[in-house]
Design a protein around this motif. Structure first.
Motif, PDB file in Angstrom:
ATOM      1  N   GLY A  38       0.794  -1.221   0.000  1.00  0.00           N
ATOM      2  CA  GLY A  38       0.000   0.000   0.000  1.00  0.00           C
ATOM      3  C   GLY A  38       0.829   1.275   0.000  1.00  0.00           C
ATOM      4  O   GLY A  38       0.284   2.373  -0.011  1.00  0.00           O
ATOM      5  N   HIS A  39       2.141   1.130   0.003  1.00  0.00           N
ATOM      6  CA  HIS A  39       3.033   2.302   0.045  1.00  0.00           C
ATOM      7  C   HIS A  39       2.967   3.091  -1.261  1.00  0.00           C
ATOM      8  O   HIS A  39       2.727   2.533  -2.331  1.00  0.00           O
ATOM      9  N   ASP A  40       3.172   4.394  -1.160  1.00  0.00           N
ATOM     10  CA  ASP A  40       3.114   5.286  -2.324  1.00  0.00           C
ATOM     11  C   ASP A  40       4.089   4.888  -3.431  1.00  0.00           C
ATOM     12  O   ASP A  40       3.823   5.128  -4.604  1.00  0.00           O
ATOM     13  N   SER A  41       5.220   4.287  -3.066  1.00  0.00           N
ATOM     14  CA  SER A  41       6.221   3.915  -4.080  1.00  0.00           C
ATOM     15  C   SER A  41       5.823   2.684  -4.880  1.00  0.00           C
ATOM     16  O   SER A  41       6.472   2.354  -5.869  1.00  0.00           O
ATOM     17  N   LYS A  42       4.779   2.004  -4.468  1.00  0.00           N
ATOM     18  CA  LYS A  42       4.225   0.832  -5.173  1.00  0.00           C
ATOM     19  C   LYS A  42       5.274  -0.221  -5.535  1.00  0.00           C
ATOM     20  O   LYS A  42       5.453  -0.565  -6.696  1.00  0.00           O
TER      21      LYS A  42
ATOM     22  N   TYR B 222      -4.109  -5.841  -3.735  1.00  0.00           N
ATOM     23  CA  TYR B 222      -3.001  -4.936  -4.040  1.00  0.00           C
ATOM     24  C   TYR B 222      -2.124  -5.474  -5.175  1.00  0.00           C
ATOM     25  O   TYR B 222      -1.174  -4.818  -5.582  1.00  0.00           O
TER      26      TYR B 222
END
Length: 117
Positions: free
Chosen positions: A30-34, A71
């Protein structure tokens, strides 16, 4: 894109290691950096791929697995480990697949980071 492989071999019950691995995978996915996150379940952790387990958590194991799959996390359960525990022929949570040590080796070589629980 960073590639992270998480190997979980701790049983889902009796210790926090399996849960910690799933929670970290969820945070990474779920981190912005994907980053690309893959999970390989071994030993007693192969149980995580089975549906309809009740562990007292709000979301339960199945809910955590389904969130990870949503995800785009690839989750594989070791074939040899599943066979040894009589799980190989049981239905798995939709999206969880059986993998081999060749799959694990390829994922390990392709990963930028490998984390074990």
């Amino acid at each position: 894109m960073q590639k992270v492989l998480i190997i979980i071999h701790a049983a889902p019950y009796g210790s926090e290691r399996c849960l910690s691995g799933l929670r970290l995978a969820t945070a990474l996915a779920g981190h912005d950096s994907k980053p690309e996150v893959k999970i390989f379940l071994m030993s007693d952790a192969t149980i995580v791929g089975l549906p309809n387990q009740i562990d007292g958590a709000t979301n339960g194991l199945q809910g955590m697995v389904e969130t990870l799959l949503g995800y785009g996390v690839e989750i594989r359960s070791c074939r040899t480990c599943a066979l040894a525990r009589g799980l190989a022929e049981l239905p798995l949570i939709s999206g969880v697949t059986i993998g081999t040590l060749v799959d694990l080796a390829e994922s390990t070589l392709a990963a930028d980071k490998v984390i074990t629980f």
